[in-house]
Design an enzyme around this catalytic site. Sequence first.
Site, PDB file in Angstrom:
ATOM      1  N   SER A  82      62.811 -45.024 -62.023  1.00 36.85           N
ATOM      2  CA  SER A  82      63.165 -46.505 -61.332  1.00 36.85           C
ATOM      3  C   SER A  82      62.792 -45.775 -59.983  1.00 36.85           C
ATOM      4  O   SER A  82      61.741 -45.246 -59.619  1.00 36.85           O
ATOM      5  CB  SER A  82      64.201 -46.539 -61.742  1.00 36.85           C
ATOM      6  OG  SER A  82      64.587 -48.049 -61.257  1.00 36.85           O
ATOM      7  N   HIS A  95      64.000 -51.615 -69.351  1.00 37.11           N
ATOM      8  CA  HIS A  95      63.217 -50.417 -68.776  1.00 37.11           C
ATOM      9  C   HIS A  95      65.211 -49.129 -68.154  1.00 37.11           C
ATOM     10  O   HIS A  95      66.091 -49.656 -68.794  1.00 37.11           O
ATOM     11  CB  HIS A  95      63.859 -50.527 -66.968  1.00 37.11           C
ATOM     12  CG  HIS A  95      64.002 -50.496 -65.792  1.00 37.11           C
ATOM     13  ND1 HIS A  95      62.727 -50.103 -65.122  1.00 37.11           N
ATOM     14  CD2 HIS A  95      65.023 -50.212 -64.993  1.00 37.11           C
ATOM     15  CE1 HIS A  95      62.777 -49.103 -64.279  1.00 37.11           C
ATOM     16  NE2 HIS A  95      64.538 -49.045 -64.238  1.00 37.11           N
ATOM     17  N   GLU A  98      59.942 -53.718 -69.548  1.00 37.40           N
ATOM     18  CA  GLU A  98      60.820 -53.278 -68.978  1.00 37.40           C
ATOM     19  C   GLU A  98      61.669 -54.401 -67.996  1.00 37.40           C
ATOM     20  O   GLU A  98      62.469 -53.850 -67.311  1.00 37.40           O
ATOM     21  CB  GLU A  98      59.515 -53.301 -67.504  1.00 37.40           C
ATOM     22  CG  GLU A  98      58.615 -51.580 -67.423  1.00 37.40           C
ATOM     23  CD  GLU A  98      59.422 -50.388 -67.058  1.00 37.40           C
ATOM     24  OE1 GLU A  98      61.222 -50.337 -66.818  1.00 37.40           O
ATOM     25  OE2 GLU A  98      59.568 -49.234 -67.103  1.00 37.40           O
TER      26      GLU A  98
END
Length: 530
Positions: free
Chosen positions: A210, A434, A333
């Site tokens: 990330s 995610h 995601e």
Amino acid sequence: MSIQPDTEPAVGGIEPVAMTNTGAVRGRWDGQVAVWRSIPYAAAPIGADRFRPPKPPREWDGIRDCATFGEIAPQTMGNMVPVDSDLRMGEDCLWLNVWAPRRDLTDLVHTFDSGEPRPVLVWLHGGAYCLGTAAQGIYDGRKLAEAGDVVVVTVNYRIGALGFLDLSSLPGPFTPNLGLYDQIAALEWVRENIAAFGGDPGNVTLFGESSGAGCVTALMTSPRAAGLFHQAIAESPPATTVFGQERAAAVARRFLELLELPPARAVELLDWPIEKIVEVAAILLDEVPLKEPGRLAAAPVVDGELLPAYPIDRFQRGRSHRVPLLIGTNKDEASLFRVFRSPIMPVTPDAVNAMLNDVAASHPELSHERIAEITSAYPDLDKTRGALAMSGDAAFRMPAYWVADGHAQHSPTWMYRFDHATPMLRAARVGAGHATELPYVFGNFGSFNHDPTFWLGGRKVAMEVSGRMMRRWLAFATHGVPAAIDGSKHWPPYRPSTRTTLLIDTVDRVVDNPDRDLYTAWGEQAVGFS
């Protein structure tokens, strides 16, 4: 320098001690792996140094005990990033953790100072540039170090208002990109000291997820970071989330408005209580993505020095560092941001449409036809499902492709897509959301009764997927090629002509251009915010 046994016996054996450039540090044994927590790689950035690049740590006498975590970077705790309640915040937060396997399993005395130096993996945690810490349990490096006979380092660095809010347009000693400066200081510490822990300073893999992966891609284009790492892994990198100085100045002015502090008195921030800065920054960090969906308040900035240009532009012009790159995203995601109702990403049709209008305004060269072509790839854009897909693609999927396309011009590159999800995550409509790949990479799944991702089963399969991922990541760190010598599917390099991608699931598959329609709609020229 080398690790020596402590002169004071400890329960279960002699504790490991390493000699760094600034003094000796005592770790602890965790099974057959030694761990040191919170070794300072820089001095505490306090007072006049609050908004300045890090300075070297002070030397100390005797042996510094590194058994527990120090202060984590000041931040507003939230449910998106689970942090242990016993951790405390503070500005003395520039430290790192080291995990190193014992060299000889039968000898407590001669532990690390013999044999070939080990590959080193240096981890940058995620958290939207404003959350997280290297003290999170998910980033415990023991299993990774043990499985690959490698040294694992996890880095704590400044975030939020102190690390990624650019105040350099204001009068005062303010430097942009302080979080990146901290990470470079940590990499320099690794270069100078990791041999004392059995690590090879000539074989360092920088990896992150990330915003941590966004830092990886940014550092891959920073002249200051050249030579500090030799391989890179970027998991779900928001590589286009980098802002220009004009935007940074506007955010800085809004920050002062919220503080009710005139620009002429900005220097007073050096003396303000850190709790007040964090409190007001939290308002700003929520306000910006709500008013301008798709944008963040805190992010790397093109400052003309540390970042001479937008990283995505440097990738596409072939200006990234010549190191092997492993890069990829997760299939679903954006789903996790819907579950947590986080403002960080737009997850509703209205918010996504606002983001598209902002993108169009930021890029006057974009034709209406191209915007229409992008939206045509999402026939259900007026529904949550379509909004989630576009949001995740804009933030992570397409930036990863654009980075890979540029980097593969000159350096070995591999692309993956993480598709695996447990029955519980599928039932909860999270899927391969995610950050769901993190426990697979580190091998750190929760206990049987306390990990909700396995409430409907799936642990055995997940462990098998994790084993393959860990072996590939470790092979990449060791040899620069993610070829696990266990009969796993061959993973060919990525090339723009084929866009060969490893789809990681219960059974791995290699597919050429798995997002062909998506890529055709978005095009080869990167689209992001300025």
